[in-house]
Design a protein around this motif. Structure first.
Motif, PDB file in Angstrom:
ATOM      1  N   GLU A  31       0.840  -1.206   0.000  1.00  0.00           N
ATOM      2  CA  GLU A  31       0.000   0.000   0.000  1.00  0.00           C
ATOM      3  C   GLU A  31       0.878   1.261   0.000  1.00  0.00           C
ATOM      4  OE1 GLU A  31      -3.085  -0.350  -0.595  1.00  0.00           O
ATOM      5  OE2 GLU A  31      -3.148  -2.502  -0.206  1.00  0.00           O
ATOM      6  N   LYS A  32       2.143   1.104   0.381  1.00  0.00           N
ATOM      7  CA  LYS A  32       3.029   2.271   0.439  1.00  0.00           C
ATOM      8  C   LYS A  32       4.066   2.270  -0.683  1.00  0.00           C
ATOM      9  CE  LYS A  32       2.464   3.190   5.324  1.00  0.00           C
ATOM     10  NZ  LYS A  32       2.853   2.556   6.581  1.00  0.00           N
ATOM     11  N   SER A  33       4.469   1.074  -1.091  1.00  0.00           N
ATOM     12  CA  SER A  33       5.518   0.984  -2.102  1.00  0.00           C
ATOM     13  C   SER A  33       4.902   0.868  -3.495  1.00  0.00           C
ATOM     14  CB  SER A  33       6.361  -0.258  -1.803  1.00  0.00           C
ATOM     15  OG  SER A  33       7.153  -0.595  -2.894  1.00  0.00           O
ATOM     16  N   ARG A  34       5.614   1.330  -4.523  1.00  0.00           N
ATOM     17  CA  ARG A  34       5.154   1.162  -5.903  1.00  0.00           C
ATOM     18  C   ARG A  34       5.792  -0.069  -6.527  1.00  0.00           C
ATOM     19  NH1 ARG A  34       0.937   4.105  -7.366  1.00  0.00           N
ATOM     20  NH2 ARG A  34       1.646   4.100  -9.532  1.00  0.00           N
ATOM     21  N   LYS A  35       6.620  -0.755  -5.751  1.00  0.00           N
ATOM     22  CA  LYS A  35       7.318  -1.933  -6.276  1.00  0.00           C
ATOM     23  C   LYS A  35       6.338  -3.061  -6.567  1.00  0.00           C
ATOM     24  CE  LYS A  35      11.851  -1.620  -4.144  1.00  0.00           C
ATOM     25  NZ  LYS A  35      12.699  -2.215  -3.110  1.00  0.00           N
ATOM     26  N   PRO A  43      15.878 -15.009   1.444  1.00  0.00           N
ATOM     27  CA  PRO A  43      16.465 -14.643   0.158  1.00  0.00           C
ATOM     28  C   PRO A  43      15.962 -15.501  -0.999  1.00  0.00           C
ATOM     29  CG  PRO A  43      18.141 -15.521   1.681  1.00  0.00           C
ATOM     30  CD  PRO A  43      16.871 -15.388   2.458  1.00  0.00           C
ATOM     31  N   ASP A  44      15.384 -16.668  -0.677  1.00  0.00           N
ATOM     32  CA  ASP A  44      14.909 -17.562  -1.747  1.00  0.00           C
ATOM     33  C   ASP A  44      13.403 -17.453  -1.988  1.00  0.00           C
ATOM     34  OD1 ASP A  44      14.281 -18.636   0.752  1.00  0.00           O
ATOM     35  OD2 ASP A  44      14.327 -20.698   0.017  1.00  0.00           O
ATOM     36  N   VAL A  45      12.749 -16.442  -1.397  1.00  0.00           N
ATOM     37  CA  VAL A  45      11.303 -16.265  -1.614  1.00  0.00           C
ATOM     38  C   VAL A  45      11.005 -14.808  -1.945  1.00  0.00           C
ATOM     39  CG1 VAL A  45       8.976 -16.486  -0.622  1.00  0.00           C
ATOM     40  CG2 VAL A  45      10.752 -18.099   0.059  1.00  0.00           C
ATOM     41  N   GLN A  46      10.268 -14.573  -3.029  1.00  0.00           N
ATOM     42  CA  GLN A  46       9.824 -13.223  -3.349  1.00  0.00           C
ATOM     43  C   GLN A  46       8.340 -13.233  -3.697  1.00  0.00           C
ATOM     44  OE1 GLN A  46      12.120 -11.904  -6.736  1.00  0.00           O
ATOM     45  NE2 GLN A  46      11.122 -13.310  -8.171  1.00  0.00           N
ATOM     46  N   VAL A  47       7.706 -12.068  -3.545  1.00  0.00           N
ATOM     47  CA  VAL A  47       6.279 -11.933  -3.844  1.00  0.00           C
ATOM     48  C   VAL A  47       6.118 -11.016  -5.051  1.00  0.00           C
ATOM     49  CG1 VAL A  47       4.100 -10.950  -2.982  1.00  0.00           C
ATOM     50  CG2 VAL A  47       5.518 -12.333  -1.461  1.00  0.00           C
ATOM     51  N   VAL A  48       5.301 -11.413  -6.026  1.00  0.00           N
ATOM     52  CA  VAL A  48       4.978 -10.502  -7.124  1.00  0.00           C
ATOM     53  C   VAL A  48       3.521 -10.079  -6.987  1.00  0.00           C
ATOM     54  CG1 VAL A  48       6.740 -11.269  -8.776  1.00  0.00           C
ATOM     55  CG2 VAL A  48       4.538 -12.446  -8.720  1.00  0.00           C
ATOM     56  N   LEU A  49       3.264  -8.798  -7.207  1.00  0.00           N
ATOM     57  CA  LEU A  49       1.904  -8.261  -7.078  1.00  0.00           C
ATOM     58  C   LEU A  49       1.265  -8.193  -8.454  1.00  0.00           C
ATOM     59  CD1 LEU A  49       2.463  -5.267  -4.656  1.00  0.00           C
ATOM     60  CD2 LEU A  49       1.450  -7.496  -4.124  1.00  0.00           C
ATOM     61  N   VAL A  50       0.155  -8.908  -8.618  1.00  0.00           N
ATOM     62  CA  VAL A  50      -0.539  -8.899  -9.907  1.00  0.00           C
ATOM     63  C   VAL A  50      -2.038  -8.694  -9.675  1.00  0.00           C
ATOM     64  CG1 VAL A  50       1.201 -10.438 -10.916  1.00  0.00           C
ATOM     65  CG2 VAL A  50      -0.882 -11.435  -9.991  1.00  0.00           C
ATOM     66  N   ARG A  51      -2.760  -8.374 -10.737  1.00  0.00           N
ATOM     67  CA  ARG A  51      -4.224  -8.281 -10.636  1.00  0.00           C
ATOM     68  C   ARG A  51      -4.757  -9.658 -10.248  1.00  0.00           C
ATOM     69  NH1 ARG A  51      -7.010  -4.141 -13.824  1.00  0.00           N
ATOM     70  NH2 ARG A  51      -8.852  -5.418 -13.475  1.00  0.00           N
ATOM     71  N   ALA A  52      -5.837  -9.676  -9.460  1.00  0.00           N
ATOM     72  CA  ALA A  52      -6.392 -10.956  -8.999  1.00  0.00           C
ATOM     73  C   ALA A  52      -6.641 -11.907 -10.174  1.00  0.00           C
ATOM     74  CB  ALA A  52      -7.684 -10.708  -8.224  1.00  0.00           C
ATOM     75  N   SER A  53      -7.203 -11.368 -11.254  1.00  0.00           N
ATOM     76  CA  SER A  53      -7.552 -12.245 -12.375  1.00  0.00           C
ATOM     77  C   SER A  53      -6.326 -12.709 -13.157  1.00  0.00           C
ATOM     78  CB  SER A  53      -8.545 -11.544 -13.301  1.00  0.00           C
ATOM     79  OG  SER A  53      -8.039 -10.291 -13.676  1.00  0.00           O
TER      80      SER A  53
END
Ligand code: PRP
Length: 219
Positions: A31-35, A43-53
């Motif tokens: 909600e605060k970052s534009r990343k 270090p071996d786990v990352q999250v990508v933000l995508v549209r629900a669909s």
């Protein structure tokens, strides 16, 4: 590296405690970052933000190894594209709501849905709506919308809507009433089948921890 696809909002917020159970902490607030790629304490786990669909698409084509998305999203994705290479190991029992039919309070729904009648229905969830009314033997003219479905009956665009209902506040605020409960919705963990083989040593423990966390909550 394990890549987890999440959508912002309720699904993201309600997935955080499950990640915490697996010792994973997301290091940035979406909600605060534009990343769009968020690091975690692992270090071996990352999250990508995508549209629900887009979650099933990312996971199916390997843009992410795992993802969390609603049953509604999965049904619509499957109806449009089929589900290939997407394994659904777990109902996470989060982001619970229901899929419903709603109309204006002054609309005679019972009369309108009698067998052989015709109804105009606005929705983002065309596959679910089509199947539901086909089973009832009601002919529907479906109008595809991408949001603010509640406006459709108010403006005369459609007789009814098929939409997600959680608290019911949005319907109430727009003088609409729920007339049918189509199905209960919750979010599912989806996994790329190839990743499940190749990254088995990382993914299996994650799925297992999520399974235990969901069971512990239900107990
Ligand atoms: C959903 C749904 C309703 C609202 C219902 O929209 O489409 O508008 O939530 O919630 P309530 O019963 O608690 O009022 P969402 O906020 O998920 O956004 P969307 O319009 O992009 O689907």
């Amino acid at each position: 590296m394990i890549t987890l696809a999440l959508s912002k909002g309720r699904i993201f917020d309600e997935t955080l405690p499950l990640l915490a159970a697996a010792g994973i902490e997301v290091l940035e607030n979406p909600e605060k970052s534009r990343k769009l790629i968020l690091p975690t304490n692992r270090p071996d786990v990352q999250v990508v933000l995508v549209r629900a669909s887009d979650v099933p698409t990312y996971v199916e084509y390997g843009g992410a190894d795992v993802g969390v998305c609603g049953k509604d999203t999965l049904i619509e994705h499957e109806a449009e594209w089929g589900i290939n290479g997407l394994f659904q190991p777990l109902d996470l029992q989060i982001a619970k709501c229901r899929m419903s039919v709603a109309v204006r309070a002054d609309f005679d729904y019972a009369h309108a849905v009698r067998q052989g009648a015709r109804l105009s229905v606005a929705t983002k969830y065309t596959a679910i709506a089509r199947e539901f009314f086909a089973t009832k033997g009601v002919h529907v003219d479906l109008i595809k919308l991408y949001g603010s479905m509640e406006l459709a009956p108010l403006t005369g665009l459609a007789d009814a809507i098929v939409d997600l209902v959680s608290t019911g506040n949005t319907l109430k605020a727009n003088q609409l009433v729920e007339v049918e409960h189509i199905m209960d919705i919750s979010s599912r963990l989806v996994v790329n089948q190839a990743a499940l083989k190749v990254k088995q040593s990382q993914l299996r423990p994650l799925i297992q921890t999520f399974t235990q966390a969901v069971a512990a909550r239900a107990a």
